[in-house]
Design a protein around this motif. Structure first.
Motif, PDB file in Angstrom:
ATOM      1  N   TYR A  23       0.823  -1.214   0.000  1.00 38.89           N
ATOM      2  CA  TYR A  23       0.000   0.000   0.000  1.00 38.89           C
ATOM      3  C   TYR A  23       0.852   1.256   0.000  1.00 38.89           C
ATOM      4  O   TYR A  23       0.458   2.273  -0.549  1.00 38.89           O
ATOM      5  CB  TYR A  23      -0.954  -0.007   1.196  1.00 38.89           C
ATOM      6  CG  TYR A  23      -1.890  -1.177   1.141  1.00 38.89           C
ATOM      7  CD1 TYR A  23      -2.674  -1.391   0.018  1.00 38.89           C
ATOM      8  CD2 TYR A  23      -1.977  -2.081   2.178  1.00 38.89           C
ATOM      9  CE1 TYR A  23      -3.520  -2.477  -0.071  1.00 38.89           C
ATOM     10  CE2 TYR A  23      -2.825  -3.171   2.109  1.00 38.89           C
ATOM     11  CZ  TYR A  23      -3.598  -3.357   0.976  1.00 38.89           C
ATOM     12  OH  TYR A  23      -4.428  -4.431   0.902  1.00 38.89           O
ATOM     13  N   LEU A  26       1.475   2.596  -3.438  1.00 38.23           N
ATOM     14  CA  LEU A  26       0.367   3.121  -4.242  1.00 38.23           C
ATOM     15  C   LEU A  26       0.568   4.564  -4.724  1.00 38.23           C
ATOM     16  O   LEU A  26       0.417   4.829  -5.923  1.00 38.23           O
ATOM     17  CB  LEU A  26      -0.932   2.972  -3.438  1.00 38.23           C
ATOM     18  CG  LEU A  26      -2.230   2.849  -4.197  1.00 38.23           C
ATOM     19  CD1 LEU A  26      -2.151   1.829  -5.304  1.00 38.23           C
ATOM     20  CD2 LEU A  26      -3.365   2.498  -3.251  1.00 38.23           C
ATOM     21  N   TYR A  49      -4.709  -4.012  -7.913  1.00 34.19           N
ATOM     22  CA  TYR A  49      -4.557  -4.205  -6.477  1.00 34.19           C
ATOM     23  C   TYR A  49      -5.625  -5.151  -5.938  1.00 34.19           C
ATOM     24  O   TYR A  49      -5.351  -5.990  -5.096  1.00 34.19           O
ATOM     25  CB  TYR A  49      -4.610  -2.863  -5.736  1.00 34.19           C
ATOM     26  CG  TYR A  49      -3.228  -2.371  -5.421  1.00 34.19           C
ATOM     27  CD1 TYR A  49      -2.435  -1.845  -6.421  1.00 34.19           C
ATOM     28  CD2 TYR A  49      -2.696  -2.500  -4.149  1.00 34.19           C
ATOM     29  CE1 TYR A  49      -1.149  -1.444  -6.168  1.00 34.19           C
ATOM     30  CE2 TYR A  49      -1.408  -2.095  -3.885  1.00 34.19           C
ATOM     31  CZ  TYR A  49      -0.647  -1.560  -4.891  1.00 34.19           C
ATOM     32  OH  TYR A  49       0.643  -1.172  -4.622  1.00 34.19           O
ATOM     33  N   GLN A  53      -4.495  -8.630  -4.161  1.00 36.54           N
ATOM     34  CA  GLN A  53      -4.634  -8.919  -2.733  1.00 36.54           C
ATOM     35  C   GLN A  53      -5.482 -10.144  -2.454  1.00 36.54           C
ATOM     36  O   GLN A  53      -5.501 -10.631  -1.330  1.00 36.54           O
ATOM     37  CB  GLN A  53      -5.164  -7.703  -1.976  1.00 36.54           C
ATOM     38  CG  GLN A  53      -6.578  -7.323  -2.319  1.00 36.54           C
ATOM     39  CD  GLN A  53      -6.973  -6.031  -1.652  1.00 36.54           C
ATOM     40  OE1 GLN A  53      -6.204  -5.458  -0.918  1.00 36.54           O
ATOM     41  NE2 GLN A  53      -8.180  -5.570  -1.946  1.00 36.54           N
ATOM     42  N   ILE A 123      -0.144   8.635   1.642  1.00 31.50           N
ATOM     43  CA  ILE A 123      -1.169   7.617   1.380  1.00 31.50           C
ATOM     44  C   ILE A 123      -2.556   8.192   1.687  1.00 31.50           C
ATOM     45  O   ILE A 123      -3.523   7.914   0.994  1.00 31.50           O
ATOM     46  CB  ILE A 123      -0.951   6.333   2.214  1.00 31.50           C
ATOM     47  CG1 ILE A 123       0.355   5.655   1.823  1.00 31.50           C
ATOM     48  CG2 ILE A 123      -2.081   5.338   1.961  1.00 31.50           C
ATOM     49  CD1 ILE A 123       0.574   4.344   2.539  1.00 31.50           C
ATOM     50  N   VAL A 127      -5.644   7.873  -0.733  1.00 25.86           N
ATOM     51  CA  VAL A 127      -6.859   7.145  -0.366  1.00 25.86           C
ATOM     52  C   VAL A 127      -8.105   8.023  -0.539  1.00 25.86           C
ATOM     53  O   VAL A 127      -9.135   7.556  -1.024  1.00 25.86           O
ATOM     54  CB  VAL A 127      -6.760   6.589   1.078  1.00 25.86           C
ATOM     55  CG1 VAL A 127      -8.094   6.042   1.534  1.00 25.86           C
ATOM     56  CG2 VAL A 127      -5.708   5.495   1.146  1.00 25.86           C
TER      57      VAL A 127
ATOM     58  N   ILE B 125      -7.968  -1.056   1.491  1.00 24.35           N
ATOM     59  CA  ILE B 125      -6.765  -0.229   1.579  1.00 24.35           C
ATOM     60  C   ILE B 125      -6.908   0.737   2.754  1.00 24.35           C
ATOM     61  O   ILE B 125      -6.007   0.882   3.577  1.00 24.35           O
ATOM     62  CB  ILE B 125      -6.514   0.533   0.253  1.00 24.35           C
ATOM     63  CG1 ILE B 125      -6.201  -0.471  -0.865  1.00 24.35           C
ATOM     64  CG2 ILE B 125      -5.386   1.540   0.403  1.00 24.35           C
ATOM     65  CD1 ILE B 125      -6.095   0.141  -2.248  1.00 24.35           C
ATOM     66  N   VAL B 129      -4.584   1.178   5.980  1.00 19.00           N
ATOM     67  CA  VAL B 129      -3.948   2.471   6.218  1.00 19.00           C
ATOM     68  C   VAL B 129      -4.319   3.017   7.597  1.00 19.00           C
ATOM     69  O   VAL B 129      -3.487   3.615   8.281  1.00 19.00           O
ATOM     70  CB  VAL B 129      -4.354   3.457   5.098  1.00 19.00           C
ATOM     71  CG1 VAL B 129      -3.966   4.868   5.438  1.00 19.00           C
ATOM     72  CG2 VAL B 129      -3.718   3.038   3.780  1.00 19.00           C
TER      73      VAL B 129
END
Lengths: 184, 192
Positions: A23, A26, A49, A53, A123, A127, B125, B129
Motif C-alpha cells: 500500500y 500506491l 490491487y 490482494q 497515502i 486514499v 486499503i 492504512v
C-alpha cells in the motif's frame, strides 16, 4: 526507448524507493504509471490491487505482474516483476551480514520513523482520491462502508470480502438494468 | 550439499508463494512452520529479526524477508532461489488471470463485478492504512486506558504528518519521493 526496458526501469525505480508493504507503493505507482507515463488508468491500478490482494503472493509484485502483462504480454510481466524486486534483493544481499547493525543504528531508526509518518500522509491523500473515484454512487458507497466496517471490526478474510463485493456488484447492476428496462 | 539445500528452499518457498494469500505478511505463518521443519535454517527468533529488519530497506516486505531468510540459509544464491520460488507461482497465476481478463474485458459480467470490487478494494486499503495511522500517530505502548489516550498521542509525529499532508496538497507537482525523503530528514533532525 524499448517498452520492455521502460517497464523494467519504471518498476525498478518504484521498488527502490518504497518502504513498507504494497500500500505504501500506491502513491508512487500512481505518480509513475498513471500521471507521468499514462500507461494505465487509476481504475486499472485499483483493479490490479484488487486482484493482487486476493490471489496468492506479494500484493505489490502481483500488481506489477498484471500491469506488465497488460502493457506487453508475458515478457512485459517478467520485466515489471523482476524490476520491482531487483533493487530490494540486491540491497539485502549486499548488506545482509551487517543488516542487523544497520537497522539498529539510531539514525536509521529516526529516518525510518520520519519516513513512515511521511508515507502515512501521502497515502492519506491517495486514499481520499481513491474514495472519490470508486465510491461513485449510493450502492458503491454502501459496499465500501460495509467492507470497511467488516474488515476493521471482524477482520474477515480479504478473499471472502472481495468475492462478496463482486457478487453485490453483479446483482446491483442487474437490478439497475432491469429498472431501466422497466421504465421504457 | 548446497544443491540439496537450494532445492529444499525452492520447494518450501514455492509452497509459500502458492498458498500465502494477502501479501507479504501472510507469508510469516508459513515461515514459522519452515523454521520448525528445518531448525538448521533459521530459528523463530531469527525470523522475527528478518521481519523487523525487512522494514528498514526498500521493497515489498515479503520479498525482503525471503531475501534475508534465503541469505541466512545458503548465502546470495539462497536469496535468489527463495525470491524466485516465492514469486513464481504467483507470477503464473497472475499471467493466467491477466489473460482471462483480457478475454473478458468487454463482458458486462466482469465489468459489473469490478463495479462492486473497486469500492471494496478502497475500503480494504483504507482499513490497512487506518492501522498504520494509529501506529504512527499514537504510542500504543503508552495507552493503558481510554484516559491515557490523549497523552499517548505522538505530538511531533502528528505535526510532521500535518505538515507533509499540507505540503503534498500544495505542491501537487512534486514527486512523492521528495516527501518521503523530507520525512526521513525530519526524523533524523528531530530524533523521532
Amino acid at each position: 526507448m524499448n517498452m520492455y526496458l521502460q517497464l523494467f526501469l519504471a518498476y525498478m525505480k518504484v521498488g527502490a524507493v518504497t518502504f513498507g508493504g504494497g500500500y505504501a507503493m500506491l502513491p508512487i505507482l500512481k505518480r509513475e504509471l498513471v500521471d507521468r507515463r499514462g500507461w494505465v488508468t487509476e481504475a486499472d491500478l485499483i483493479d490490479c490491487y484488487a486482484i493482487g490482494q486476493c490471489t496468492p503472493g506479494v500484493i505489490a509484485v502481483n500488481a506489477a505482474t498484471l500491469i506488465g502483462h497488460q502493457k506487453k504480454g508475458v515478457l512485459g510481466a517478467v520485466c515489471a516483476t523482476v524490476g520491482v524486486v531487483f533493487v530490494p534483493v540486491l540491497i539485502i544481499m549486499s548488506i545482509a551480514t551487517v543488516l542487523q547493525k544497520f537497522s539498529e543504528n539510531v539514525y536509521v531508526q529516526h529516518a525510518l520513523a520520519g519516513m513512515s509518518v511521511a508515507i502515512a500522509a501521502i497515502i492519506a491523500v491517495t486514499v481520499v482520491k481513491l474514495i472519490k473515484k470508486t465510491c461513485i454512487d449510493i450502492p458503491t458507497t454502501i459496499i465500501g462502508l460495509t467492507v470497511l466496517a467488516l474488515s476493521v471490526v471482524f477482520d474477515l478474510p480479504t478473499v471472502l470480502m472481495v468475492i462478496s463485493a463482486a457478487i453485490a456488484g453483479v446483482v446491483i447492476s442487474n437490478i439497475k438494468a432491469r429498472k431501466k428496462g422497466g421504465n421504457k | 550439499m548446497l544443491i540439496t539445500t537450494l532445492l529444499w528452499c525452492f520447494w518450501e518457498y514455492f509452497q509459500t508463494g502458492l498458498f500465502a494469500v494477502g501479501g507479504g505478511l501472510a507469508t510469516i505463518p508459513f515461515l514459522e512452520d519452515m523454521a520448525g521443519r528445518h531448525p538448521d535454517w533459521f530459528t523463530l527468533e531469527e525470523l522475527r529479526n528478518f521481519v523487523a529488519v525487512s522494514e528498514s530497506t526498500p521493497g515489498p516486505i515479503g520479498i525482503n524477508i525471503a531475501t534475508y531468510a534465503g541469505y541466512k540459509i545458503a548465502g546470495p544464491l539462497g536469496s535468489v532461489v527463495c525470491v524466485f520460488a516465492l514469486v513464481l507461482p504467483a507470477f503464473l497465476i497472475m499471467v493466467i488471470v491477466a489473460k482471462m481478463l483480457q478475454k473478458f474485458k468487454n463482458s458486462s459480467l466482469v465489468n459489473n463485478a469490478f463495479y462492486g470490487i473497486r469500492p471494496a478494494t478502497t475500503a480494504l486499503i483504507l482499513s490497512a492504512v487506518l492501522s498504520t495511522f494509529t501506529e504512527v500517530l499514537i504510542d500504543m505502548d503508552a495507552v493503558s486506558s481510554i484516559g491515557s489516550l490523549f497523552t499517548a498521542v505522538e505530538v511531533r509525529n502528528v505535526i510532521l504528518f500535518a505538515v507533509i499532508l499540507a505540503a503534498s496538497l500544495i505542491f501537487k507537482k512534486l514527486h512523492p519521493i521528495v516527501f518521503i525523503a523530507a520525512g526521513a530528514a525530519a526524523g533524523v533532525i528531530f530524533a523521532l
